[in-house]
Write a protein that holds these residues in place. Sequence first.
Motif, short mmCIF file in Angstrom:
data_model
loop_
_atom_site.label_atom_id
_atom_site.label_comp_id
_atom_site.label_asym_id
_atom_site.label_seq_id
_atom_site.Cartn_x
_atom_site.Cartn_y
_atom_site.Cartn_z
N CYS A 76 0.83 -1.21 0.00
CA CYS A 76 0.00 0.00 0.00
C CYS A 76 0.87 1.27 0.00
O CYS A 76 0.45 2.31 -0.52
CB CYS A 76 -0.92 0.01 1.21
SG CYS A 76 -2.19 -1.27 1.19
N ALA B 3 3.51 -5.68 -3.72
CA ALA B 3 2.15 -6.13 -4.03
C ALA B 3 2.15 -7.59 -4.48
O ALA B 3 1.31 -8.39 -4.04
CB ALA B 3 1.52 -5.25 -5.10
N LEU C 67 -5.03 1.65 5.17
CA LEU C 67 -3.92 1.83 4.24
C LEU C 67 -4.33 1.48 2.82
O LEU C 67 -3.98 2.18 1.86
CB LEU C 67 -2.74 0.95 4.65
CG LEU C 67 -1.68 1.55 5.58
CD1 LEU C 67 -0.64 0.50 5.94
CD2 LEU C 67 -1.02 2.77 4.93
N ALA C 68 -5.06 0.39 2.66
CA ALA C 68 -5.48 -0.05 1.33
C ALA C 68 -6.39 0.98 0.68
O ALA C 68 -6.24 1.31 -0.50
CB ALA C 68 -6.19 -1.40 1.43
N TRP D 184 -6.58 4.21 1.45
CA TRP D 184 -5.78 5.41 1.19
C TRP D 184 -4.96 5.27 -0.08
O TRP D 184 -4.82 6.23 -0.87
CB TRP D 184 -4.87 5.65 2.39
CG TRP D 184 -3.84 6.71 2.16
CD1 TRP D 184 -4.00 8.06 2.26
CD2 TRP D 184 -2.46 6.49 1.80
NE1 TRP D 184 -2.83 8.70 1.98
CE2 TRP D 184 -1.86 7.77 1.68
CE3 TRP D 184 -1.70 5.35 1.56
CZ2 TRP D 184 -0.53 7.92 1.35
CZ3 TRP D 184 -0.37 5.50 1.22
CH2 TRP D 184 0.20 6.78 1.11
N SER D 185 -4.43 4.06 -0.33
CA SER D 185 -3.58 3.85 -1.51
C SER D 185 -4.36 3.99 -2.81
O SER D 185 -3.78 4.27 -3.87
CB SER D 185 -2.92 2.46 -1.46
OG SER D 185 -3.88 1.43 -1.68
N LYS E 172 -2.61 -0.91 -7.82
CA LYS E 172 -3.87 -0.77 -7.08
C LYS E 172 -4.75 -2.01 -7.24
O LYS E 172 -5.39 -2.46 -6.28
CB LYS E 172 -4.61 0.49 -7.55
CG LYS E 172 -3.90 1.78 -7.19
CD LYS E 172 -4.65 3.00 -7.67
CE LYS E 172 -3.91 4.29 -7.31
NZ LYS E 172 -4.61 5.50 -7.76
N ILE F 240 -3.32 -4.66 -5.05
CA ILE F 240 -3.64 -4.39 -3.64
C ILE F 240 -5.07 -4.82 -3.33
O ILE F 240 -5.33 -5.42 -2.28
CB ILE F 240 -3.43 -2.90 -3.32
CG1 ILE F 240 -1.93 -2.57 -3.31
CG2 ILE F 240 -4.05 -2.52 -1.97
CD1 ILE F 240 -1.62 -1.09 -3.26
N CYS G 203 -5.56 -7.71 -0.66
CA CYS G 203 -6.31 -7.39 0.56
C CYS G 203 -7.63 -8.15 0.60
O CYS G 203 -8.09 -8.55 1.68
CB CYS G 203 -6.55 -5.89 0.65
SG CYS G 203 -5.06 -4.94 1.07
#
Length: 406
Positions: free
Chosen positions: A39, A46, A91-92, A94-95, A105, A108, A112
Amino acid sequence: MDPVIRSVGLLRSDSAIMMRLLPFVAASMLPAALLALACLWGGLWAWAGIGAITVVVFFLDKLSVEGQISDATGHRLSEALGLIHFALLGLAVWSMGGPLPLLDKVLIVVGCGLYFGQISNSNAHELIHRAARWPFRLGASNYSSLLFGHHTSAHRLIHHVHAGTARDPATSRLGEGFWHYLPRAWIGGFRAGLRAERQRHGGVRWPAPYVGYCVGAAVALIGSFALAGMAGVAGLVAIAAYAQIQLMLSDYVQHYGLERRILADGKPEKMGPQHSWNAPHWYSSAMMLNAPRHSAHHMQPAKPFPALDLTRGEMPILPQSLPVMAVIALVPPLWRRLMDKRVAAWHARGLQDPAEIARAVHDKLTAGGITGPALPHSPHDKDRPSAPVIPHRANGSSRADDSGRI
């Protein structure tokens, strides 16, 4: 000297407990750390985060390592993972609004989704079975942040009461593909949990727990917008959707086709070791806090995860680890080819009612295009789930081994 000796003894005891919990700590924490780095910096992190939940698990499960059983509660680990859940989710999200490339992305979201659906789900499941208020609310909040808060009520009040019967939406039926099961179980769980909570709260239209789940989901969505705008909201929805699919796959795989018999009084038989599929693979079990030891959990829901046992011969065993079986379940024809004969073999071990035996034989003949004789009737046929088809080999054998395999 007595206090000193006692203190040393306690330290040794704590050290022994930590050593037994070490596989759980390592397997559940490593993916979270790698995904957190993903992230922040994307790139190889990743890929490493996804690899830690997929490729690494697959190969480490191939090692012959017996998981240790202990009386350690694992409560501190569960609570730590419950808090890590929010840090990683934040965090995820926000990224999603940051400068990372689109591919990072997407990775991620996938990583996640796997983490929250397999590890965080297993941990939240552990927390909602705790009697204390704080860990229970932490687990419910974990589910609510993934827009799936109603699972807290549906799992405890419906699934654990009616698993293996038609009254449980989370029990997958023999021959039912996952993509048909998914909307049926999601909607059915929401409605059944709501009905159960209404009964517990005197018929209130929107009982407090469901209001709490909705508020929790709203807070998660608003927080996502505050962190990363609409990109954050989209990221949360995507992660939550993928995580929910992982969770539903777990329920689908672990209860596929294992219905409880209806007794003479019209009630289902007691939930036993034969009513859930299990997996003995050590690393995926450690990563998922022994969730694949599902029979033991259903028989003793309040038992802490490190103490869940696995008794071969009494419990149906999956042919592959739970994560691998979840991937296979995404392809219904392949899943049925692999699992239906195992379900039938396991049920055949417990057939005792002459009417059920006759029905199973009739189904076998019908499946082969042969018309069999009329079935004898049982006085409880109207309440009894249909018996499974007994598969046959070329040599006519349908005997199952201790694992439920044919």
